[in-house]
Design a protein around this motif. Structure first.
Motif, mmCIF file in Angstrom:
data_model
loop_
_atom_site.group_PDB
_atom_site.id
_atom_site.type_symbol
_atom_site.label_atom_id
_atom_site.label_comp_id
_atom_site.label_asym_id
_atom_site.label_seq_id
_atom_site.Cartn_x
_atom_site.Cartn_y
_atom_site.Cartn_z
ATOM 1 N N CYS A 269 45.974 38.912 43.032
ATOM 2 C CA CYS A 269 45.440 40.277 43.054
ATOM 3 C C CYS A 269 44.462 40.559 41.928
ATOM 4 O O CYS A 269 43.832 41.625 41.925
ATOM 5 C CB CYS A 269 46.579 41.301 43.003
ATOM 6 S SG CYS A 269 47.520 41.281 41.443
ATOM 7 N N GLY A 270 44.302 39.649 40.973
ATOM 8 C CA GLY A 270 43.356 39.840 39.888
ATOM 9 C C GLY A 270 43.821 40.795 38.809
ATOM 10 O O GLY A 270 43.026 41.187 37.950
ATOM 11 N N HIS A 271 45.088 41.181 38.821
ATOM 12 C CA HIS A 271 45.588 42.146 37.843
ATOM 13 C C HIS A 271 45.762 41.465 36.488
ATOM 14 O O HIS A 271 46.292 40.358 36.397
ATOM 15 C CB HIS A 271 46.927 42.713 38.313
ATOM 16 C CG HIS A 271 47.416 43.863 37.488
ATOM 17 N ND1 HIS A 271 47.047 45.160 37.756
ATOM 18 C CD2 HIS A 271 48.238 43.915 36.426
ATOM 19 C CE1 HIS A 271 47.627 45.957 36.872
ATOM 20 N NE2 HIS A 271 48.357 45.217 36.044
ATOM 21 N N ALA A 272 45.295 42.148 35.424
ATOM 22 C CA ALA A 272 45.473 41.624 34.073
ATOM 23 C C ALA A 272 46.939 41.750 33.676
ATOM 24 O O ALA A 272 47.560 42.792 33.855
ATOM 25 C CB ALA A 272 44.587 42.375 33.098
ATOM 26 N N GLN A 273 47.459 40.668 33.128
ATOM 27 C CA GLN A 273 48.873 40.649 32.765
ATOM 28 C C GLN A 273 49.070 41.108 31.319
ATOM 29 O O GLN A 273 48.196 40.904 30.469
ATOM 30 C CB GLN A 273 49.431 39.232 32.938
ATOM 31 C CG GLN A 273 49.212 38.662 34.324
ATOM 32 C CD GLN A 273 49.853 39.509 35.390
ATOM 33 O OE1 GLN A 273 51.062 39.702 35.396
ATOM 34 N NE2 GLN A 273 49.050 40.017 36.316
ATOM 35 N N PRO A 274 50.200 41.746 31.046
ATOM 36 C CA PRO A 274 50.485 42.112 29.649
ATOM 37 C C PRO A 274 50.596 40.858 28.790
ATOM 38 O O PRO A 274 51.285 39.906 29.133
ATOM 39 C CB PRO A 274 51.830 42.848 29.748
ATOM 40 C CG PRO A 274 51.947 43.276 31.170
ATOM 41 C CD PRO A 274 51.234 42.242 31.969
#
Length: 552
Positions: A269-274
């Motif tokens: 999904c391309g979400h930046a991870q913490p």
């Protein structure tokens, strides 16, 4: 044995108006059954014609649905009157439309007169209600039979069959018993396979039965395949493979399905991870530190290092280091981390050997500078690829607390504050910034409020890095006469509590015994104020607390 009634000679087909020959039983063009057309009445009564209904019939083919077969001829009195215009026949529909069954339109109730001259209209009949045979030679019984030429472009539309009676409700499904055959599913990955017709028997006409299932030929593939429930062991192995392929076995926190790549983004999904450094907390005996990314930066470029040890005489000593990466430099997060680790290791190694705390702080700043300079040692190819980038850089501030001595050291604009436990005593700031604003104030060119309000106020004049003008480590030692708390922080915190009095008001009163709680409160104060920068703070009680005593 019934006899087929004699059919009156017709000149053209009532359905398509094609010319007919004498003795034709079916229309050669559309296949219309001519035996279903009754003989026209012998008399010609005068009737009132509804022109609108006549126009709504559409074409002559609808006359076959009325049962009369043809429109009665006008009376002699009406023969001289002008006849109403007749609607032209509708254009022929495409073959696919002719083959598809369509509902029969509403038909006019054409009256017919009984042959006895009584004037009473006879009941209306349909073609299938009259005696005769169909195209297959079978008697007309009112049931629908397949047309001999179903794909002919001239096939007449066939009315839809009457709805079948509702089937009784099926009993509730019962789970299959052990050993029962598995459930099957329908294939949707390919079109339906051709169905082979059963072998015809001599003298018997094959009529498809309603609801009968087609039988596949010997060469056709089966339409249904058994579906097996997934094996949970196989699913677990796949999840383990995905987890092992991800760095650290991490899975996306947003979609819970994608693997996190080396850049910290989900491949699904391309979400930046913490990141691990987005928020860090550490408690080491009597001291604690908290660091947060803030609300505006995409990463945390601050780093800290805390620890405790003993002097040669056995007295306790606490160490706290805080570094702030320079955002305009290359890899500032790596610079701050390398500096904090190198300085902490240097202090924790030098103090037990008996090195004076102020000298140990000076040597720790040199060690931190060397660690940051080492990050700039890159291959020539890397420098040629990005010649505009500068070397990694960061600021430095640290504190060493013993049972009677407080030593601070700094390079840059990170600060150390002294807040006594007795809030009646005045707090103090123990460091001077290496910044443009501090130089303006020291030179007497601007007041402190005016200088720090300038947009150039936070431009630093000293830092750790290979491109620094000249390394000037600042160290200072103090001997407080009362207990208190040493606040070691970056500008991400003191921007929201710049003066020593503001810092003292923000720091909780029990910070000396609950340093982790106090550090959280200070970081929360900066985030509530806007969190424009990374926020890092370490709290060290003075005097140093013996080892084994931690926060409550």
């Amino acid at each position: 044995m019934s006899q087929m009634p004699q059919q009156a000679a017709l000149s053209k087909c009532p359905s398509c108006e094609e010319p007919l020959e004498s003795g034709d039983r079916f229309c050669g063009a559309c296949g219309y059954d001519l035996s279903a057309v009754p003989a026209p009445p012998t008399d010609h009564p005068t009737i009132t014609m509804n022109t609108g209904n006549a126009m709504n019939t559409g074409n002559a083919g609808n006359a076959a649905n009325t049962g009369s077969g043809a429109v009665p001829s006008p009376s002699p009195a009406e023969r001289g009157a002008p006849r109403p215009p007749v609607a032209p026949p509708a254009p022929p529909a495409p073959p696919a439309a002719r083959r598809a069954p369509v509902p029969t339109p509403t038909e006019p109730d054409w009256p017919t007169v009984r042959p006895d001259g009584s004037g009473v209209s006879a009941p209306t009949h349909r073609p299938a209600d009259l005696a005769g045979t169909d195209s297959a030679g079978l008697p007309l019984t009112g049931h629908r039979h397949p047309h001999p030429y179903p794909h002919s472009p001239y096939s007449a539309p066939v009315p839809p069959p009457p709805p079948s009676p509702a089937a009784p409700p099926e009993p509730p499904a019962v789970p299959p018993a052990a050993g029962a055959p598995r459930s099957s599913g329908v294939r949707f990955d390919r079109p339906a396979q051709p169905v082979a017709d059963p072998l015809p028997q001599p003298g018997v006409q094959q009529i498809p039965q309603p609801g009968a299932q087609p039988v596949a030929g010997p060469g056709a593939q089966p339409e249904e395949y058994p579906l097996q429930a997934p094996d949970p062991r196989v699913a677990a192995e796949r999840e383990a493979e995905q987890g092992s392929a991800a760095p650290g076995g991490s899975v996306c926190v947003a979609c819970r399905a994608g693997r996190v790549d080396d850049d910290g983004y989900c491949e699904n999904c391309g979400h930046a991870q913490p990141r691990e450094r987005d928020h860090m907390e550490q408690e080491c005996g009597p001291l604690a530190a908290v660091s947060d990314r803030g609300l505006r930066h995409h990463r945390n470029e601050d780093a800290f290092g805390i620890g405790t040890t003993t002097l040669p005489d056995g007295s306790p000593v606490s160490v706290a280091i805080v570094c702030d990466g320079v955002s305009s430099a290359t890899r500032p997060d790596e610079a701050s981390l390398a500096a904090s680790r190198a300085a902490s290791a240097s202090l924790l190694a030098a103090l037990p050997r008996g090195t004076h705390p102020q000298q140990a702080m000076h040597e720790a700043i040199i060690a931190a500078s060397d660690a940051v300079n080492a990050l700039a040692d890159e291959p020539e190819t890397e420098r040629e690829r990005a010649p505009h980038q500068n070397s990694p850089a960061c600021t430095f501030v640290g504190a060493v607390v013993t049972d009677g001595l407080l030593v601070v050291g700094w390079v840059g604009d990170s600060r150390v504050y002294w807040v006594p436990v007795d809030r009646a005593a005045p707090p103090a700031r123990l460091t001077e910034d290496d910044s443009w604003a501090a130089q303006m104030v020291a030179a007497g060119l601007m007041g402190e409020a005016e200088a720090y309000a300038d947009q150039r106020a936070h431009a630093i004049t000293g830092w750790l890095g290979a491109d620094a003008y000249e390394l000037e480590p600042h160290t200072a030692s103090f001997k407080p006469d009362r207990p208190g708390v040493v606040v070691v922080c970056t500008d991400g915190l003191w921007n929201y509590a710049e003066s020593a009095e503001e810092m003292a008001r923000t720091l909780p009163a029990d910070a000396a015994v609950r340093p982790l709680h106090g550090a959280r409160v200070l970081v929360g104060h900066a985030l509530d104020g806007g969190g424009h920068d990374n926020v890092t703070v370490a709290l060290v009680p003075f005097p140093a607390v013996p080892q084994g005593a931690g926060s409550a």
